[in-house]
Motif scaffolding. Sequence first.
Motif, PDB file in Angstrom:
ATOM      1  N   HIS A  48       1.286   5.457  -6.816  1.00 38.97           N
ATOM      2  CA  HIS A  48       1.059   6.548  -7.620  1.00 38.97           C
ATOM      3  C   HIS A  48       1.967   6.346  -8.989  1.00 38.97           C
ATOM      4  O   HIS A  48       1.551   6.552  -9.960  1.00 38.97           O
ATOM      5  CB  HIS A  48       1.598   7.924  -6.920  1.00 38.97           C
ATOM      6  N   ILE A  49       3.287   5.774  -8.995  1.00 40.18           N
ATOM      7  CA  ILE A  49       4.003   5.561  -9.981  1.00 40.18           C
ATOM      8  C   ILE A  49       3.302   4.345 -10.806  1.00 40.18           C
ATOM      9  O   ILE A  49       3.309   4.486 -12.159  1.00 40.18           O
ATOM     10  CB  ILE A  49       5.407   5.013  -9.730  1.00 40.18           C
ATOM     11  N   LEU A  50       2.734   3.583 -10.368  1.00 40.07           N
ATOM     12  CA  LEU A  50       2.173   2.448 -11.021  1.00 40.07           C
ATOM     13  C   LEU A  50       0.964   3.043 -11.835  1.00 40.07           C
ATOM     14  O   LEU A  50       0.773   2.551 -12.979  1.00 40.07           O
ATOM     15  CB  LEU A  50       1.981   1.265 -10.224  1.00 40.07           C
ATOM     16  N   VAL A  51       0.136   4.011 -11.244  1.00 41.87           N
ATOM     17  CA  VAL A  51      -0.916   4.441 -11.765  1.00 41.87           C
ATOM     18  C   VAL A  51      -0.447   5.158 -13.096  1.00 41.87           C
ATOM     19  O   VAL A  51      -1.359   5.194 -14.201  1.00 41.87           O
ATOM     20  CB  VAL A  51      -1.680   5.281 -10.918  1.00 41.87           C
ATOM     21  N   LEU A  52       0.488   6.049 -12.979  1.00 41.18           N
ATOM     22  CA  LEU A  52       0.886   6.847 -13.967  1.00 41.18           C
ATOM     23  C   LEU A  52       1.525   5.761 -15.205  1.00 41.18           C
ATOM     24  O   LEU A  52       1.353   6.066 -16.300  1.00 41.18           O
ATOM     25  CB  LEU A  52       2.170   7.652 -13.630  1.00 41.18           C
ATOM     26  N   ILE A  53       2.319   4.705 -14.943  1.00 42.66           N
ATOM     27  CA  ILE A  53       2.759   3.936 -15.883  1.00 42.66           C
ATOM     28  C   ILE A  53       1.466   3.334 -16.611  1.00 42.66           C
ATOM     29  O   ILE A  53       1.455   3.067 -17.813  1.00 42.66           O
ATOM     30  CB  ILE A  53       3.543   2.657 -15.231  1.00 42.66           C
ATOM     31  N   LEU A  54       0.554   2.872 -15.979  1.00 41.83           N
ATOM     32  CA  LEU A  54      -0.645   2.185 -16.430  1.00 41.83           C
ATOM     33  C   LEU A  54      -1.515   3.091 -17.308  1.00 41.83           C
ATOM     34  O   LEU A  54      -1.659   2.668 -18.551  1.00 41.83           O
ATOM     35  CB  LEU A  54      -1.665   1.636 -15.441  1.00 41.83           C
ATOM     36  N   ILE A  55      -1.650   4.368 -16.995  1.00 42.66           N
ATOM     37  CA  ILE A  55      -2.339   5.184 -17.908  1.00 42.66           C
ATOM     38  C   ILE A  55      -1.527   5.667 -19.128  1.00 42.66           C
ATOM     39  O   ILE A  55      -2.281   5.626 -20.278  1.00 42.66           O
ATOM     40  CB  ILE A  55      -2.706   6.696 -17.098  1.00 42.66           C
ATOM     41  N   TRP A  56      -0.092   5.957 -18.999  1.00 44.28           N
ATOM     42  CA  TRP A  56       0.589   6.303 -20.086  1.00 44.28           C
ATOM     43  C   TRP A  56       0.877   5.121 -20.954  1.00 44.28           C
ATOM     44  O   TRP A  56       0.988   5.183 -22.034  1.00 44.28           O
ATOM     45  CB  TRP A  56       2.016   6.835 -19.604  1.00 44.28           C
ATOM     46  N   SER A  57       0.660   3.683 -20.416  1.00 43.93           N
ATOM     47  CA  SER A  57       1.032   2.510 -21.212  1.00 43.93           C
ATOM     48  C   SER A  57      -0.094   2.575 -22.082  1.00 43.93           C
ATOM     49  O   SER A  57      -0.168   2.026 -23.330  1.00 43.93           O
ATOM     50  CB  SER A  57       0.859   1.506 -20.427  1.00 43.93           C
TER      51      SER A  57
ATOM     52  N   LYS B 154      -5.595   5.792  -3.472  1.00 43.89           N
ATOM     53  CA  LYS B 154      -4.594   5.666  -4.676  1.00 43.89           C
ATOM     54  C   LYS B 154      -5.024   3.924  -5.263  1.00 43.89           C
ATOM     55  O   LYS B 154      -4.931   3.817  -6.285  1.00 43.89           O
ATOM     56  CB  LYS B 154      -3.226   5.423  -4.198  1.00 43.89           C
ATOM     57  N   THR B 155      -5.508   3.093  -4.172  1.00 44.60           N
ATOM     58  CA  THR B 155      -6.109   1.746  -4.764  1.00 44.60           C
ATOM     59  C   THR B 155      -7.120   1.917  -5.892  1.00 44.60           C
ATOM     60  O   THR B 155      -7.058   1.087  -6.668  1.00 44.60           O
ATOM     61  CB  THR B 155      -6.390   1.271  -3.450  1.00 44.60           C
ATOM     62  N   THR B 156      -8.244   2.824  -5.333  1.00 45.68           N
ATOM     63  CA  THR B 156      -9.255   3.003  -6.622  1.00 45.68           C
ATOM     64  C   THR B 156      -8.656   3.212  -7.750  1.00 45.68           C
ATOM     65  O   THR B 156      -8.864   2.759  -8.619  1.00 45.68           O
ATOM     66  CB  THR B 156      -9.901   3.964  -5.892  1.00 45.68           C
ATOM     67  N   TRP B 157      -7.668   4.256  -7.839  1.00 45.27           N
ATOM     68  CA  TRP B 157      -7.236   4.764  -9.119  1.00 45.27           C
ATOM     69  C   TRP B 157      -6.527   3.829  -9.535  1.00 45.27           C
ATOM     70  O   TRP B 157      -6.467   3.525 -10.892  1.00 45.27           O
ATOM     71  CB  TRP B 157      -6.404   5.973  -8.855  1.00 45.27           C
ATOM     72  N   TYR B 158      -5.640   3.153  -8.952  1.00 41.10           N
ATOM     73  CA  TYR B 158      -4.880   2.007  -9.370  1.00 41.10           C
ATOM     74  C   TYR B 158      -5.596   0.755 -10.342  1.00 41.10           C
ATOM     75  O   TYR B 158      -5.332   0.564 -11.583  1.00 41.10           O
ATOM     76  CB  TYR B 158      -3.922   1.286  -8.383  1.00 41.10           C
ATOM     77  N   LEU B 159      -6.847   0.458  -9.505  1.00 42.71           N
ATOM     78  CA  LEU B 159      -7.763  -0.418 -10.248  1.00 42.71           C
ATOM     79  C   LEU B 159      -8.546  -0.003 -11.530  1.00 42.71           C
ATOM     80  O   LEU B 159      -8.475  -0.742 -12.519  1.00 42.71           O
ATOM     81  CB  LEU B 159      -8.801  -0.904  -9.195  1.00 42.71           C
ATOM     82  N   ILE B 160      -8.708   1.507 -11.402  1.00 43.34           N
ATOM     83  CA  ILE B 160      -9.374   1.958 -12.497  1.00 43.34           C
ATOM     84  C   ILE B 160      -8.307   2.039 -13.863  1.00 43.34           C
ATOM     85  O   ILE B 160      -8.533   1.518 -14.997  1.00 43.34           O
ATOM     86  CB  ILE B 160      -9.776   3.306 -12.373  1.00 43.34           C
TER      87      ILE B 160
ATOM     88  N   ARG C 146       0.847  -1.193   0.000  1.00 44.44           N
ATOM     89  CA  ARG C 146       0.196  -0.136  -0.128  1.00 44.44           C
ATOM     90  C   ARG C 146       0.996   1.313   0.022  1.00 44.44           C
ATOM     91  O   ARG C 146       0.382   2.364   0.326  1.00 44.44           O
ATOM     92  CB  ARG C 146      -0.920   0.136   1.131  1.00 44.44           C
ATOM     93  N   ASP C 147       2.204   1.114  -0.374  1.00 44.79           N
ATOM     94  CA  ASP C 147       2.992   2.556  -0.285  1.00 44.79           C
ATOM     95  C   ASP C 147       2.486   3.603  -1.326  1.00 44.79           C
ATOM     96  O   ASP C 147       2.364   3.219  -2.652  1.00 44.79           O
ATOM     97  CB  ASP C 147       4.291   1.986  -0.839  1.00 44.79           C
ATOM     98  N   PRO C 148       1.877   4.602  -0.800  1.00 39.64           N
ATOM     99  CA  PRO C 148       1.139   5.494  -1.913  1.00 39.64           C
ATOM    100  C   PRO C 148       2.244   5.821  -3.049  1.00 39.64           C
ATOM    101  O   PRO C 148       1.523   6.163  -3.912  1.00 39.64           O
ATOM    102  CB  PRO C 148       0.937   6.848  -1.033  1.00 39.64           C
ATOM    103  N   TYR C 149       3.265   6.354  -2.775  1.00 42.22           N
ATOM    104  CA  TYR C 149       4.174   6.865  -3.817  1.00 42.22           C
ATOM    105  C   TYR C 149       4.326   5.537  -5.043  1.00 42.22           C
ATOM    106  O   TYR C 149       4.240   6.090  -6.014  1.00 42.22           O
ATOM    107  CB  TYR C 149       5.718   7.202  -3.158  1.00 42.22           C
ATOM    108  N   HIS C 150       4.478   4.402  -4.480  1.00 51.80           N
ATOM    109  CA  HIS C 150       4.816   3.501  -5.479  1.00 51.80           C
ATOM    110  C   HIS C 150       3.438   3.011  -6.321  1.00 51.80           C
ATOM    111  O   HIS C 150       3.447   3.042  -7.295  1.00 51.80           O
ATOM    112  CB  HIS C 150       5.421   2.137  -4.767  1.00 51.80           C
TER     113      HIS C 150
END
Length: 326
Positions: free
Chosen positions: A29-38, A158-164, A23-27
């Motif tokens: 956050h990075i994963l969300v950015l990677i997925l959106i840009w992917s 961040k979890t909600t945004w990660y799943l989206i 649940r680390d918020p920073y990591h």
Amino acid sequence: MNSRHAAWGIGLAALIALPFVYRDPYHLHILVLILIWSFAYTAWSIMGRFGLVSLGHGGFMGVGAYITALLWNHLGVSPWIGIPVSMVAAGILALIVAYPCFRFRITGHYFVLVTLALSGIVLQVITATRDYTGGSLGYTPNRAPSGHGLMALQFDDKTTWYLIALAVWVLGLLIWRWVDRSMSRYAMEAISEDEDAAAAAGVNVTAEKLKITLISALMTALAGALYCQYQMFISPDTVSGIAVSLQMVFAVIVGGLYVSLGPTVGAVITILLAEVLRIGFGTKAVGWDNLVYGVLLVIFIIFLPKGILGSVLDRLKTQPKPSGSK
């Protein structure tokens, strides 16, 4: 084939479970950015793999981000409605630009220049209408009243945004796979080899090109809108213009243009590179990422044209089988 499906299933299950275990918020956050840009890079690769090199995708991404935010701030239109509207706007813009190009056989570097102009025009419009868009200072969507986060597509978790973002990333891979297995793939490959021969064989060249361009533009606008809603701040430099378009080209070519996960590998590289420069050098490194992108792009085009993932897969395919294997 079954083992491949099993591997995909296990990998997807692990990705879904990840934010509940780590649940680390920073990591996250990075994963969300990677997925959106992917997802955005996958959108570009759908055109790029067939020789339609576009430098206008920064424009489509800017349209998706700004129209969604402007409709919410000025008219109170929920992003659930604003995002489809912005995607339609990007699709119309793509058709307006692409149809004359394809109808009158504007191809190759001439097509690249037309799309380059599109990115520049969208960037200039956003900057010039600063009374509404904030211009070069950027733009922030209004915060939703308490209890209305779902309607405004605004989540602090961040979890909600990660799943989206994960769901959208999977959607991008499915679209890539659908295109790869459809008749449009064979039509576009024939067109990229010889338009006249493809037309003589019964392929509607203009319609097939427009179909691929429209799919790519709609996906890119969706990526821009989601990036805006997640970051809650956008500027012309981050979601529009030639720099964003070049970033897409770099990421896809470095990751692997002809592999479904190639854009994802490119996203990991671009996002981590930007973060390393930001953390290591701060404001002194502004713009350095674009310089690095340019240098690496030239190197990869010359020495590794299939990208990292494409080259690895090629190497695995050409390795000799162990003795005694069938």
